[in-house]
Design a protein around this motif. Structure first.
Motif, PDB file in Angstrom:
ATOM      1  N   TYR A 266      14.357 -18.693 -12.386  1.00  0.00           N
ATOM      2  CA  TYR A 266      13.173 -19.213 -11.687  1.00  0.00           C
ATOM      3  C   TYR A 266      13.563 -19.760 -10.318  1.00  0.00           C
ATOM      4  O   TYR A 266      12.933 -19.452  -9.299  1.00  0.00           O
ATOM      5  CB  TYR A 266      12.508 -20.307 -12.539  1.00  0.00           C
ATOM      6  N   PHE A 267      14.624 -20.590 -10.311  1.00  0.00           N
ATOM      7  CA  PHE A 267      15.062 -21.158  -9.032  1.00  0.00           C
ATOM      8  C   PHE A 267      15.652 -20.093  -8.121  1.00  0.00           C
ATOM      9  O   PHE A 267      15.489 -20.164  -6.896  1.00  0.00           O
ATOM     10  CB  PHE A 267      16.068 -22.286  -9.256  1.00  0.00           C
ATOM     11  N   ARG A 268      16.308 -19.079  -8.677  1.00  0.00           N
ATOM     12  CA  ARG A 268      16.866 -17.995  -7.840  1.00  0.00           C
ATOM     13  C   ARG A 268      15.747 -17.221  -7.149  1.00  0.00           C
ATOM     14  O   ARG A 268      15.858 -16.848  -5.991  1.00  0.00           O
ATOM     15  CB  ARG A 268      17.702 -17.062  -8.739  1.00  0.00           C
ATOM     16  N   ILE A 269      14.629 -16.983  -7.863  1.00  0.00           N
ATOM     17  CA  ILE A 269      13.524 -16.205  -7.288  1.00  0.00           C
ATOM     18  C   ILE A 269      12.730 -17.049  -6.294  1.00  0.00           C
ATOM     19  O   ILE A 269      12.396 -16.586  -5.198  1.00  0.00           O
ATOM     20  CB  ILE A 269      12.621 -15.652  -8.414  1.00  0.00           C
ATOM     21  N   ASN A 270      12.435 -18.296  -6.636  1.00  0.00           N
ATOM     22  CA  ASN A 270      11.574 -19.119  -5.783  1.00  0.00           C
ATOM     23  C   ASN A 270      12.318 -19.816  -4.650  1.00  0.00           C
ATOM     24  O   ASN A 270      11.704 -20.146  -3.627  1.00  0.00           O
ATOM     25  CB  ASN A 270      10.838 -20.163  -6.625  1.00  0.00           C
ATOM     26  N   TYR A 271      13.604 -20.084  -4.818  1.00  0.00           N
ATOM     27  CA  TYR A 271      14.394 -20.756  -3.770  1.00  0.00           C
ATOM     28  C   TYR A 271      15.580 -19.882  -3.406  1.00  0.00           C
ATOM     29  O   TYR A 271      16.736 -20.285  -3.468  1.00  0.00           O
ATOM     30  CB  TYR A 271      14.853 -22.133  -4.266  1.00  0.00           C
ATOM     31  N   ARG A 272      15.262 -18.697  -2.994  1.00  0.00           N
ATOM     32  CA  ARG A 272      16.234 -17.659  -2.671  1.00  0.00           C
ATOM     33  C   ARG A 272      17.243 -18.124  -1.615  1.00  0.00           C
ATOM     34  O   ARG A 272      18.415 -17.783  -1.686  1.00  0.00           O
ATOM     35  CB  ARG A 272      15.452 -16.446  -2.171  1.00  0.00           C
ATOM     36  N   GLN A 273      16.800 -18.919  -0.669  1.00  0.00           N
ATOM     37  CA  GLN A 273      17.655 -19.337   0.426  1.00  0.00           C
ATOM     38  C   GLN A 273      18.788 -20.258  -0.030  1.00  0.00           C
ATOM     39  O   GLN A 273      19.798 -20.401   0.659  1.00  0.00           O
ATOM     40  CB  GLN A 273      16.825 -20.021   1.528  1.00  0.00           C
ATOM     41  N   LEU A 274      18.653 -20.892  -1.184  1.00  0.00           N
ATOM     42  CA  LEU A 274      19.691 -21.800  -1.662  1.00  0.00           C
ATOM     43  C   LEU A 274      20.794 -21.083  -2.450  1.00  0.00           C
ATOM     44  O   LEU A 274      21.832 -21.675  -2.714  1.00  0.00           O
ATOM     45  CB  LEU A 274      19.063 -22.879  -2.561  1.00  0.00           C
ATOM     46  N   PHE A 275      20.575 -19.820  -2.810  1.00  0.00           N
ATOM     47  CA  PHE A 275      21.543 -19.085  -3.616  1.00  0.00           C
ATOM     48  C   PHE A 275      22.368 -18.162  -2.737  1.00  0.00           C
ATOM     49  O   PHE A 275      21.844 -17.326  -2.018  1.00  0.00           O
ATOM     50  CB  PHE A 275      20.825 -18.258  -4.689  1.00  0.00           C
TER      51      PHE A 275
END
Length: 151
Positions: free
Chosen positions: A117-126
């Motif tokens: 979920y966080f990878r898809i929605n906060y792509r810039q942090l990964f």
């Protein structure tokens, strides 16, 4: 004269050659090759459990170079009567018997779902290595889950 060789095959694929007379009984064979463990040993010939200790090898059609599969049961059958007989099951205690292992797979799945979920929605942090690691952990957990529960 009149002796036959019998191959005793064990679960770990080892073999032992037993020499017996066709007039010998299953009980004699057990006592000769498994002294003190007669009650623990189960002998199987052509898919049939040899339970009758008084039957002769000839009556069972065991001939020269026959294979008898041998299995040692865990506990002695003589100790079994000392245990209490299981009675009818009473009502189950209220609540679910949950142990740590019962909740491990759902917990790991929830953590992986949150990671995706966080990878898809906060792509810039990964970063790229973080994404590859997430893919690897997901694949590993998937293979383990199918390996454990797919049997």
């Amino acid at each position: 004269p009149g002796l036959i060789k019998i191959r005793l095959k064990f679960l770990n694929d080892t073999e032992e050659v037993a020499v017996a007379r066709p007039e010998d009984t299953v009980g004699i064979l057990k006592s000769k090759y498994f002294p003190g463990q007669e009650s623990q040993m189960k002998l199987i010939y052509r898919g049939q459990l040899l339970q009758d200790q008084a039957r002769t090898l000839r009556s069972l059609r065991i001939t020269d170079n026959s294979v008898i599969h041998c299995h040692r049961s865990r506990g002695a059958t003589a100790a079994s009567p000392a245990l209490p007989e299981p009675g009818p099951a009473g009502p189950a205690p209220p609540g679910l018997p949950l142990g740590g292992g019962t909740l491990m797979v759902p917990t790991v799945m929830v953590v992986l779902a949150l990671g995706w979920y966080f990878r898809i929605n906060y792509r810039q942090l990964f970063t790229a290595p973080a994404t590859v690691s997430l893919i690897g952990v997901t694949a590993l957990v998937t293979f383990l889950a199918f390996g454990v529960y797919g049997q």
